[in-house]
Scaffold this motif. Sequence first.
Motif, PDB file in Angstrom:
ATOM      1  N   GLN A 126      44.703 -27.517   1.002  1.00  0.00           N
ATOM      2  CA  GLN A 126      43.439 -27.359   1.711  1.00  0.00           C
ATOM      3  C   GLN A 126      43.689 -27.007   3.171  1.00  0.00           C
ATOM      4  O   GLN A 126      44.711 -27.389   3.747  1.00  0.00           O
ATOM      5  CB  GLN A 126      42.613 -28.649   1.620  1.00  0.00           C
ATOM      6  CG  GLN A 126      42.234 -29.042   0.199  1.00  0.00           C
ATOM      7  CD  GLN A 126      41.556 -30.401   0.126  1.00  0.00           C
ATOM      8  OE1 GLN A 126      41.527 -31.152   1.090  1.00  0.00           O
ATOM      9  NE2 GLN A 126      41.019 -30.721  -1.036  1.00  0.00           N
ATOM     10  N   TYR A 128      42.028 -27.448   6.831  1.00  0.00           N
ATOM     11  CA  TYR A 128      41.035 -28.170   7.618  1.00  0.00           C
ATOM     12  C   TYR A 128      41.765 -28.953   8.695  1.00  0.00           C
ATOM     13  O   TYR A 128      42.982 -29.121   8.656  1.00  0.00           O
ATOM     14  CB  TYR A 128      40.228 -29.127   6.739  1.00  0.00           C
ATOM     15  CG  TYR A 128      41.057 -30.260   6.158  1.00  0.00           C
ATOM     16  CD1 TYR A 128      40.988 -31.544   6.687  1.00  0.00           C
ATOM     17  CD2 TYR A 128      41.944 -30.039   5.110  1.00  0.00           C
ATOM     18  CE1 TYR A 128      41.767 -32.575   6.172  1.00  0.00           C
ATOM     19  CE2 TYR A 128      42.725 -31.051   4.591  1.00  0.00           C
ATOM     20  CZ  TYR A 128      42.637 -32.316   5.125  1.00  0.00           C
ATOM     21  OH  TYR A 128      43.411 -33.339   4.625  1.00  0.00           O
ATOM     22  N   GLN A 157      27.136 -23.575  -4.269  1.00  0.00           N
ATOM     23  CA  GLN A 157      28.528 -24.024  -4.345  1.00  0.00           C
ATOM     24  C   GLN A 157      28.740 -25.119  -5.380  1.00  0.00           C
ATOM     25  O   GLN A 157      29.883 -25.494  -5.658  1.00  0.00           O
ATOM     26  CB  GLN A 157      28.975 -24.547  -2.973  1.00  0.00           C
ATOM     27  CG  GLN A 157      28.914 -23.522  -1.850  1.00  0.00           C
ATOM     28  CD  GLN A 157      29.216 -24.153  -0.511  1.00  0.00           C
ATOM     29  OE1 GLN A 157      28.407 -24.904   0.047  1.00  0.00           O
ATOM     30  NE2 GLN A 157      30.396 -23.867   0.026  1.00  0.00           N
ATOM     31  N   TYR A 255      35.178 -27.616   9.574  1.00  0.00           N
ATOM     32  CA  TYR A 255      35.642 -26.554   8.681  1.00  0.00           C
ATOM     33  C   TYR A 255      36.562 -27.153   7.618  1.00  0.00           C
ATOM     34  O   TYR A 255      37.458 -27.944   7.920  1.00  0.00           O
ATOM     35  CB  TYR A 255      36.390 -25.482   9.474  1.00  0.00           C
ATOM     36  CG  TYR A 255      37.036 -24.433   8.606  1.00  0.00           C
ATOM     37  CD1 TYR A 255      36.300 -23.361   8.116  1.00  0.00           C
ATOM     38  CD2 TYR A 255      38.385 -24.527   8.263  1.00  0.00           C
ATOM     39  CE1 TYR A 255      36.888 -22.389   7.316  1.00  0.00           C
ATOM     40  CE2 TYR A 255      38.988 -23.566   7.465  1.00  0.00           C
ATOM     41  CZ  TYR A 255      38.227 -22.499   6.991  1.00  0.00           C
ATOM     42  OH  TYR A 255      38.825 -21.558   6.191  1.00  0.00           O
ATOM     43  N   GLU A 257      38.331 -25.798   3.695  1.00  0.00           N
ATOM     44  CA  GLU A 257      38.420 -24.765   2.663  1.00  0.00           C
ATOM     45  C   GLU A 257      39.522 -25.121   1.678  1.00  0.00           C
ATOM     46  O   GLU A 257      40.653 -25.415   2.073  1.00  0.00           O
ATOM     47  CB  GLU A 257      38.729 -23.412   3.299  1.00  0.00           C
ATOM     48  CG  GLU A 257      38.673 -22.248   2.326  1.00  0.00           C
ATOM     49  CD  GLU A 257      37.263 -21.925   1.854  1.00  0.00           C
ATOM     50  OE1 GLU A 257      37.076 -21.787   0.629  1.00  0.00           O
ATOM     51  OE2 GLU A 257      36.359 -21.836   2.707  1.00  0.00           O
ATOM     52  N   SER A 264      40.347 -17.389  -2.282  1.00  0.00           N
ATOM     53  CA  SER A 264      40.091 -18.275  -1.146  1.00  0.00           C
ATOM     54  C   SER A 264      41.257 -18.266  -0.164  1.00  0.00           C
ATOM     55  O   SER A 264      41.061 -18.305   1.056  1.00  0.00           O
ATOM     56  CB  SER A 264      39.810 -19.704  -1.635  1.00  0.00           C
ATOM     57  OG  SER A 264      40.928 -20.242  -2.331  1.00  0.00           O
ATOM     58  N   ALA A 268      40.666 -16.946   3.631  1.00  0.00           N
ATOM     59  CA  ALA A 268      40.893 -17.919   4.707  1.00  0.00           C
ATOM     60  C   ALA A 268      41.947 -17.423   5.688  1.00  0.00           C
ATOM     61  O   ALA A 268      41.822 -17.604   6.899  1.00  0.00           O
ATOM     62  CB  ALA A 268      41.305 -19.266   4.106  1.00  0.00           C
TER      63      ALA A 268
END
Length: 426
Positions: A126, A128, A157, A255, A257, A264, A268
Motif C-alpha cells: 500500500q 500512504y 468503490q 491519501y 492507495e 493501480s 499511482a
Amino acid sequence: MDNVISVILGGGRGTRLYPLTKERSKPAVPLAGKYRIIDIPISNCLNSYLNKIYVLTQFNSASLHRHITRAYKFDNFSKGFIEILAANQTIESMDWYQGTADAVRQNLRFFNQPNIDLVLILSGDQLYRMNYQEIIKEHIRTGAEVTVSAIPAERTQAEHLGILKVDEQGRIIDFSEKPKDEKIIDAFSVSPSVFDRHGIKAGDRTLLASMGIYIFNLDVLNTILKETRKSDFGKEIIPDIIKKRRVCAYFFDGYWEDIGTIKSFYEANLKLGSPSPSFDLYDEKAPIYTNPLFLPGSLINSCKISHSIISDGCFINDAEIQNCVIGIRSIIGKNTRIQNSIIMGADYYESASHIRANRFKKIPNIGIGDNSCIEGAIIDKNVHIGENVTIKNANNIEQLDAENYMIRDHIVIVPKGSVIPSNTAI
C-alpha cells in the motif's frame, strides 16, 4: 511506543502484479524510481517511533531480504530491530502461510515478549503516509480490543473493498467484503454525524472501508488465533469477532492507495510526477527511507522533460520524456520519446566486456536505444531495448501474453531482463 510490535505482511504470490512479481515478492517491487514498496510501511513505522518490526515473507523473497538487510540497520545502543520471518516448517506446522492471519499465527512465539501489549499489523503493498501513534492513541482511548483503520469511500468503490458498518461511537457492528448488492450498500451507509465527529468532510463518500491495518491487544490476538484456524484477517477473522469483541474503527482521511494490481501500481507511480502529487515524497518531517546506493547524479543532455521523476545515476541524451518515472541507472538513447511510462532502470552498469559480449551476441545493451518510442508501458529492470523500437498498445488490447512482453489492463509490460531487438514494433 516500546510496548508495540509492528508486523508487516510480505504478501502472497503477487499474481495481480505479475509479471513484476515473476522474480520478486510484491513488497520488493521498485516504486517511484529509487524505492521499494516495503519502504513505505517501514518508513511509516520509523517516523512513528515504532522500531520493533517484523517482516513476514514467503514467495520470491531473496531480493526483499537483501534490500531490508542493506537498508535498515540499528546501532548497538538501540532497542530497535527489523527482523525477517520467512515461512518455514516447524514441529507445530509443516505448511506455508495460508493467509494473513495464519502467517501471524505461525509466528506468535516471536511476538509474545515481555512488556509487549499491542501488535500493529500492516500490509506490504500500500502507498500512504500515516503516523501510527494516532491509531494507537485512539485504540487506547476507546478501550478497544481490536482497532481497524478505515477510510471514507464512495459507493462506486464498494465492490473492490471491505466495507464496515459502525455505530455512533465508531464501534464496528458489521462487515461486508466487496458488496455488489445496492441494498447491502445502502445498509452500510455512514451517518454524516459520524464523519463530522471525526473531523471528516465526507462529501460523496458515504461508506467506510477497511485499509487492512489493524491494532490488536496482544492477549486478544493470542486468544483469537488459538480459538480458530481461519486464515485471513479481512475476510474471516474481523467479520467473525465484531460480535464477540470490542472492535473499533480509526478514521483516516489522508491519501491511501492499494497498489497490489498492475493498473493501480502504474497510475499511482505516474501521479507521483505530477505538479501536485497526492503522495508527497518531499515531506522532510516524514521521509521515505531506502537503501542508500551512493549513485552519482543523473547526466541529462539536450532533453525535454515534463511532469516526471528522474532517479539517480541515469544517462539521458536528446530525449523527450513526459509524465514518466525513470528509475536508477536508466540509459536512454538519442531522439527517443517516452510518455506515460515507468522505466525501472537497472541493478548495475554494464562493463566494457559485457558490452563487447552483447555486440558479439547481437544483443542490445541494457537501456533504451536511439530513435525509440515508448508509450503507456512498464519497463522492468535490466531490460535490453535496441534502436528504432516502438512499444505502444496501439490496438488497445486489454490482456496478452507474448514471448518477451505482456499486456495487463491495457498496459504493456516488459519483464525483468527481457531483450527487445532493434527495429521491433510492439
